[in-house]
Scaffold this motif. Sequence first.
Motif, mmCIF file in Angstrom:
data_model
loop_
_atom_site.group_PDB
_atom_site.id
_atom_site.type_symbol
_atom_site.label_atom_id
_atom_site.label_comp_id
_atom_site.label_asym_id
_atom_site.label_seq_id
_atom_site.Cartn_x
_atom_site.Cartn_y
_atom_site.Cartn_z
ATOM 1 N N UNK A 19 0.958 -1.480 -0.557
ATOM 2 C CA UNK A 19 -0.189 -0.483 0.407
ATOM 3 C C UNK A 19 0.987 1.249 0.136
ATOM 4 N N UNK A 20 2.136 1.190 0.572
ATOM 5 C CA UNK A 20 2.955 2.278 0.009
ATOM 6 C C UNK A 20 3.293 2.668 -0.569
ATOM 7 N N UNK A 21 3.294 1.598 -1.876
ATOM 8 C CA UNK A 21 3.451 2.116 -2.827
ATOM 9 C C UNK A 21 2.108 3.058 -4.068
ATOM 10 N N UNK A 22 2.651 4.391 -3.988
ATOM 11 C CA UNK A 22 1.083 5.074 -5.065
ATOM 12 C C UNK A 22 1.969 5.757 -6.215
ATOM 13 N N UNK A 23 0.916 6.364 -7.087
ATOM 14 C CA UNK A 23 2.040 7.350 -8.161
ATOM 15 C C UNK A 23 2.054 8.796 -8.263
ATOM 16 N N UNK A 24 2.703 9.333 -7.961
ATOM 17 C CA UNK A 24 2.667 10.991 -7.859
ATOM 18 C C UNK A 24 1.277 11.518 -8.545
ATOM 19 N N UNK A 25 1.271 11.300 -9.575
ATOM 20 C CA UNK A 25 0.197 11.967 -10.860
ATOM 21 C C UNK A 25 -1.406 11.234 -10.360
ATOM 22 N N UNK A 26 -1.061 10.391 -8.975
ATOM 23 C CA UNK A 26 -3.360 10.278 -9.118
ATOM 24 C C UNK A 26 -3.081 10.816 -8.533
ATOM 25 N N UNK A 27 -4.564 11.752 -8.596
ATOM 26 C CA UNK A 27 -5.013 12.197 -7.559
ATOM 27 C C UNK A 27 -6.048 10.933 -6.388
ATOM 28 N N UNK A 28 -6.312 11.939 -4.991
ATOM 29 C CA UNK A 28 -7.282 11.452 -4.394
ATOM 30 C C UNK A 28 -8.739 11.320 -4.610
ATOM 31 N N UNK A 29 -8.920 11.931 -5.546
ATOM 32 C CA UNK A 29 -10.706 11.556 -5.862
ATOM 33 C C UNK A 29 -10.152 10.104 -6.908
ATOM 34 N N UNK A 30 -8.983 9.683 -7.468
ATOM 35 C CA UNK A 30 -9.743 8.664 -8.157
ATOM 36 C C UNK A 30 -9.211 7.021 -7.259
ATOM 37 N N UNK A 31 -8.498 7.412 -5.829
ATOM 38 C CA UNK A 31 -7.976 6.403 -5.418
ATOM 39 C C UNK A 31 -9.336 5.840 -4.756
ATOM 40 N N UNK A 32 -8.881 4.862 -4.498
ATOM 41 C CA UNK A 32 -10.242 3.762 -3.654
ATOM 42 C C UNK A 32 -10.442 4.429 -1.628
ATOM 43 N N UNK A 33 -11.157 4.328 -1.321
ATOM 44 C CA UNK A 33 -11.414 4.902 -0.221
ATOM 45 C C UNK A 33 -10.616 3.722 0.464
ATOM 46 N N UNK A 34 -10.479 4.093 2.029
ATOM 47 C CA UNK A 34 -9.695 2.965 3.209
ATOM 48 C C UNK A 34 -10.031 3.767 4.033
ATOM 49 N N UNK A 35 -10.429 3.450 5.059
ATOM 50 C CA UNK A 35 -10.813 3.576 6.096
ATOM 51 C C UNK A 35 -10.600 3.348 7.637
ATOM 52 N N UNK A 36 -10.410 3.984 8.294
ATOM 53 C CA UNK A 36 -9.561 3.832 9.867
ATOM 54 C C UNK A 36 -10.544 3.852 10.633
ATOM 55 N N UNK A 37 -10.703 2.965 11.218
ATOM 56 C CA UNK A 37 -11.210 2.982 12.648
ATOM 57 C C UNK A 37 -11.240 3.242 14.230
#
Length: 140
Positions: A19-37
């Motif tokens: 999960x630590x690997x993400x592209x810098x060009x991807x905006x958070x609006x296009x990323x899948x939601x992640x949940x924190x409890x």
Amino acid sequence: MSGRSVKKGKRPQNSGNVLAVETKTTTTAQNNVKFCLNHMQSGFSVEDLSKEARAEFAMALFKRRGMTWTEIQQAPKHGLGSEKMPASSIRAAIPRVFGDVENFLVLRYSGLLPMAGVRVGDVYHIVWLEPQFGDLYDHG
């Protein structure tokens, strides 16, 4: 060995966490939601729900696991979508860490029963699960 040439040199460092690997060009609006409890409040957490409501909460998270934030914003608010709730409408105590939040994000987990929290980047920090309709805020 295959016929491909292999360049030698430094290998990129891998933290071991995919999960630590993400592209810098991807905006958070296009990323899948992640949940924190981690910030759930007493009286409004999973342990305060009935067995059936717990199962519905799990299914609500499961259904949204592959959705992007854009898809959630475009979905009906009483379905898989969302709506904003002013902090002044929340009847429960607001955790200090979210004391400066003006609007909380509400998603539904069981019919019209909401979960409310804060979106930070890709992560939806769930603060409250309403166990009984009307406990968290006035639904008007």
